[in-house]
Motif scaffolding. Structure first.
Motif, PDB file in Angstrom:
ATOM      1  N   LEU A 140       0.756  -1.339   0.064  1.00  0.00           N
ATOM      2  CA  LEU A 140       0.094  -0.013  -0.086  1.00  0.00           C
ATOM      3  C   LEU A 140       1.063   1.136   0.035  1.00  0.00           C
ATOM      4  O   LEU A 140       1.784   1.462   0.956  1.00  0.00           O
ATOM      5  CB  LEU A 140      -0.953   0.020   1.409  1.00  0.00           C
ATOM      6  N   VAL A 141       0.796   2.128  -1.022  1.00  0.00           N
ATOM      7  CA  VAL A 141       1.674   3.363  -1.258  1.00  0.00           C
ATOM      8  C   VAL A 141       0.962   4.451  -0.942  1.00  0.00           C
ATOM      9  O   VAL A 141       1.556   5.512  -0.777  1.00  0.00           O
ATOM     10  CB  VAL A 141       2.549   3.345  -2.728  1.00  0.00           C
ATOM     11  N   LYS A 142      -0.533   4.638  -1.045  1.00  0.00           N
ATOM     12  CA  LYS A 142      -1.349   5.704  -1.034  1.00  0.00           C
ATOM     13  C   LYS A 142      -2.031   5.496   0.070  1.00  0.00           C
ATOM     14  O   LYS A 142      -2.809   4.298   0.212  1.00  0.00           O
ATOM     15  CB  LYS A 142      -1.895   6.149  -2.188  1.00  0.00           C
ATOM     16  N   SER A 143      -2.768   6.519   1.010  1.00  0.00           N
ATOM     17  CA  SER A 143      -3.578   6.265   1.893  1.00  0.00           C
ATOM     18  C   SER A 143      -5.167   6.155   1.305  1.00  0.00           C
ATOM     19  O   SER A 143      -5.600   6.430   0.067  1.00  0.00           O
ATOM     20  CB  SER A 143      -3.839   7.667   2.552  1.00  0.00           C
ATOM     21  N   VAL A 144      -5.918   5.386   2.185  1.00  0.00           N
ATOM     22  CA  VAL A 144      -7.280   5.319   1.605  1.00  0.00           C
ATOM     23  C   VAL A 144      -8.348   6.058   1.835  1.00  0.00           C
ATOM     24  O   VAL A 144      -9.440   6.566   1.818  1.00  0.00           O
ATOM     25  CB  VAL A 144      -7.737   3.909   2.057  1.00  0.00           C
ATOM     26  N   PHE A 145      -7.692   7.055   2.848  1.00  0.00           N
ATOM     27  CA  PHE A 145      -8.721   8.088   3.467  1.00  0.00           C
ATOM     28  C   PHE A 145      -9.043   9.063   2.216  1.00  0.00           C
ATOM     29  O   PHE A 145      -8.527   9.262   1.222  1.00  0.00           O
ATOM     30  CB  PHE A 145      -7.870   9.099   4.185  1.00  0.00           C
ATOM     31  N   GLY A 146     -10.298   9.372   2.109  1.00  0.00           N
ATOM     32  CA  GLY A 146     -11.010   9.987   0.995  1.00  0.00           C
ATOM     33  C   GLY A 146     -11.415   9.262  -0.356  1.00  0.00           C
ATOM     34  O   GLY A 146     -11.832   9.643  -1.419  1.00  0.00           O
ATOM     35  N   GLN A 147     -11.012   7.852  -0.321  1.00  0.00           N
ATOM     36  CA  GLN A 147     -11.180   7.094  -1.386  1.00  0.00           C
ATOM     37  C   GLN A 147     -12.594   6.384  -1.483  1.00  0.00           C
ATOM     38  O   GLN A 147     -13.384   6.683  -0.373  1.00  0.00           O
ATOM     39  CB  GLN A 147     -10.393   5.732  -1.542  1.00  0.00           C
ATOM     40  N   LEU A 148     -13.075   5.781  -2.428  1.00  0.00           N
ATOM     41  CA  LEU A 148     -14.449   5.138  -2.521  1.00  0.00           C
ATOM     42  C   LEU A 148     -14.539   4.010  -1.374  1.00  0.00           C
ATOM     43  O   LEU A 148     -13.343   3.368  -1.052  1.00  0.00           O
ATOM     44  CB  LEU A 148     -14.735   4.776  -3.880  1.00  0.00           C
ATOM     45  N   LYS A 149     -15.737   3.924  -0.867  1.00  0.00           N
ATOM     46  CA  LYS A 149     -15.860   2.678   0.145  1.00  0.00           C
ATOM     47  C   LYS A 149     -15.436   1.238  -0.399  1.00  0.00           C
ATOM     48  O   LYS A 149     -14.937   0.481   0.393  1.00  0.00           O
ATOM     49  CB  LYS A 149     -17.336   2.798   0.662  1.00  0.00           C
ATOM     50  N   ALA A 150     -15.680   1.215  -1.822  1.00  0.00           N
ATOM     51  CA  ALA A 150     -15.337  -0.139  -2.256  1.00  0.00           C
ATOM     52  C   ALA A 150     -13.974  -0.437  -2.412  1.00  0.00           C
ATOM     53  O   ALA A 150     -13.396  -1.473  -2.228  1.00  0.00           O
ATOM     54  CB  ALA A 150     -15.944  -0.194  -3.708  1.00  0.00           C
ATOM     55  N   HIS A 151     -13.252   0.884  -2.700  1.00  0.00           N
ATOM     56  CA  HIS A 151     -11.566   0.900  -2.832  1.00  0.00           C
ATOM     57  C   HIS A 151     -11.143   0.469  -1.323  1.00  0.00           C
ATOM     58  O   HIS A 151     -10.042  -0.326  -1.396  1.00  0.00           O
ATOM     59  CB  HIS A 151     -11.087   1.977  -3.321  1.00  0.00           C
ATOM     60  N   ARG A 152     -11.707   1.265  -0.300  1.00  0.00           N
ATOM     61  CA  ARG A 152     -11.241   0.923   0.952  1.00  0.00           C
ATOM     62  C   ARG A 152     -11.302  -0.649   1.386  1.00  0.00           C
ATOM     63  O   ARG A 152     -10.364  -1.259   1.724  1.00  0.00           O
ATOM     64  CB  ARG A 152     -11.741   1.728   1.948  1.00  0.00           C
ATOM     65  N   ILE A 161       0.003   2.428   5.267  1.00  0.00           N
ATOM     66  CA  ILE A 161       0.743   2.840   4.233  1.00  0.00           C
ATOM     67  C   ILE A 161       2.168   2.123   4.615  1.00  0.00           C
ATOM     68  O   ILE A 161       2.792   1.717   5.619  1.00  0.00           O
ATOM     69  CB  ILE A 161       1.093   4.257   4.301  1.00  0.00           C
ATOM     70  N   ARG A 162       2.789   1.465   3.566  1.00  0.00           N
ATOM     71  CA  ARG A 162       4.011   0.322   3.650  1.00  0.00           C
ATOM     72  C   ARG A 162       3.867  -0.681   3.935  1.00  0.00           C
ATOM     73  O   ARG A 162       4.803  -1.427   4.402  1.00  0.00           O
ATOM     74  CB  ARG A 162       5.169   1.350   4.303  1.00  0.00           C
ATOM     75  N   ASP A 163       2.414  -1.297   4.352  1.00  0.00           N
ATOM     76  CA  ASP A 163       2.156  -2.637   4.632  1.00  0.00           C
ATOM     77  C   ASP A 163       2.376  -3.487   3.451  1.00  0.00           C
ATOM     78  O   ASP A 163       2.058  -2.901   2.242  1.00  0.00           O
ATOM     79  CB  ASP A 163       0.755  -2.745   5.168  1.00  0.00           C
ATOM     80  N   LEU A 211      -6.639  -6.305  -7.375  1.00  0.00           N
ATOM     81  CA  LEU A 211      -5.332  -5.750  -7.746  1.00  0.00           C
ATOM     82  C   LEU A 211      -5.886  -4.285  -8.834  1.00  0.00           C
ATOM     83  O   LEU A 211      -5.369  -3.332  -8.821  1.00  0.00           O
ATOM     84  CB  LEU A 211      -4.361  -6.204  -8.145  1.00  0.00           C
ATOM     85  N   SER A 212      -6.483  -4.733  -9.702  1.00  0.00           N
ATOM     86  CA  SER A 212      -6.898  -3.737 -10.896  1.00  0.00           C
ATOM     87  C   SER A 212      -7.681  -2.799 -10.394  1.00  0.00           C
ATOM     88  O   SER A 212      -7.803  -1.408 -10.688  1.00  0.00           O
ATOM     89  CB  SER A 212      -7.934  -4.750 -11.960  1.00  0.00           C
ATOM     90  N   ALA A 213      -8.580  -3.186  -9.314  1.00  0.00           N
ATOM     91  CA  ALA A 213      -9.802  -2.207  -8.852  1.00  0.00           C
ATOM     92  C   ALA A 213      -8.949  -1.105  -7.897  1.00  0.00           C
ATOM     93  O   ALA A 213      -9.212   0.220  -8.139  1.00  0.00           O
ATOM     94  CB  ALA A 213     -10.749  -2.686  -7.753  1.00  0.00           C
ATOM     95  N   SER A 214      -8.133  -1.206  -7.642  1.00  0.00           N
ATOM     96  CA  SER A 214      -7.369  -0.504  -6.532  1.00  0.00           C
ATOM     97  C   SER A 214      -5.986  -0.130  -6.989  1.00  0.00           C
ATOM     98  O   SER A 214      -5.151   0.268  -6.267  1.00  0.00           O
ATOM     99  CB  SER A 214      -7.224  -0.970  -4.961  1.00  0.00           C
ATOM    100  N   ARG A 215      -5.467  -0.227  -8.121  1.00  0.00           N
ATOM    101  CA  ARG A 215      -4.055  -0.089  -8.820  1.00  0.00           C
ATOM    102  C   ARG A 215      -3.578   1.343  -8.285  1.00  0.00           C
ATOM    103  O   ARG A 215      -2.321   1.356  -8.330  1.00  0.00           O
ATOM    104  CB  ARG A 215      -4.048  -0.525 -10.112  1.00  0.00           C
ATOM    105  N   HIS A 216      -4.517   2.244  -8.271  1.00  0.00           N
ATOM    106  CA  HIS A 216      -3.952   3.681  -8.003  1.00  0.00           C
ATOM    107  C   HIS A 216      -3.533   3.916  -6.546  1.00  0.00           C
ATOM    108  O   HIS A 216      -2.734   4.849  -6.285  1.00  0.00           O
ATOM    109  CB  HIS A 216      -4.823   4.790  -8.417  1.00  0.00           C
ATOM    110  N   LEU A 217      -3.600   2.796  -5.796  1.00  0.00           N
ATOM    111  CA  LEU A 217      -3.359   2.870  -4.270  1.00  0.00           C
ATOM    112  C   LEU A 217      -1.806   1.978  -3.966  1.00  0.00           C
ATOM    113  O   LEU A 217      -1.440   2.017  -2.977  1.00  0.00           O
ATOM    114  CB  LEU A 217      -4.391   2.577  -3.506  1.00  0.00           C
ATOM    115  N   LEU A 218      -1.534   1.095  -4.957  1.00  0.00           N
ATOM    116  CA  LEU A 218      -0.838   0.064  -4.621  1.00  0.00           C
ATOM    117  C   LEU A 218       0.432  -0.122  -5.770  1.00  0.00           C
ATOM    118  O   LEU A 218       0.289   0.702  -6.545  1.00  0.00           O
ATOM    119  CB  LEU A 218      -1.636  -1.418  -4.788  1.00  0.00           C
ATOM    120  N   LYS A 219       1.312  -0.769  -4.957  1.00  0.00           N
ATOM    121  CA  LYS A 219       2.423  -0.843  -5.816  1.00  0.00           C
ATOM    122  C   LYS A 219       2.746  -2.619  -5.811  1.00  0.00           C
ATOM    123  O   LYS A 219       2.462  -3.401  -4.791  1.00  0.00           O
ATOM    124  CB  LYS A 219       3.769  -0.539  -5.179  1.00  0.00           C
ATOM    125  N   VAL A 220       2.634  -3.338  -7.063  1.00  0.00           N
ATOM    126  CA  VAL A 220       2.227  -4.801  -7.314  1.00  0.00           C
ATOM    127  C   VAL A 220       3.512  -5.009  -8.025  1.00  0.00           C
ATOM    128  O   VAL A 220       3.919  -4.731  -9.080  1.00  0.00           O
ATOM    129  CB  VAL A 220       0.955  -5.134  -8.262  1.00  0.00           C
TER     130      VAL A 220
END
Length: 66
Positions: free
Chosen positions: A11-23, A34-36, A50-59
């Motif tokens: 996880l490289v970006k916070s889920v704060f302010g994201q859609l409930k589904a992405h969280r 972050i960094r988990d 992974l595809s749904a939340s790719r903007h928050l993740l490093k894969v």
């Protein structure tokens, strides 16, 4: 299935302010802060998550032993 066993997901970006589904998706992957980092299997369900939340993740792909 491909020659990889799974993915290393961070996880490289916070889920704060994201859609409930992405969280919920990030939480379902087992990431809390972050960094988990977690290792997940290569399944169609995980790929969708992974595809749904790719903007928050490093894969990173984990290579399997052939």
């Amino acid at each position: 299935m491909a020659s990889n066993k799974g993915y290393k997901v961070t996880l490289v970006k916070s889920v704060f302010g994201q859609l409930k589904a992405h969280r919920a998706t990030v939480r379902g992957l087992g990431l809390r802060r972050i960094r988990d980092t977690v290792t997940v299997a290569d399944t169609p369900e995980i790929r969708g998550m992974l595809s749904a939340s790719r903007h928050l993740l490093k894969v990173e792909e984990l290579k399997g032993s052939n």
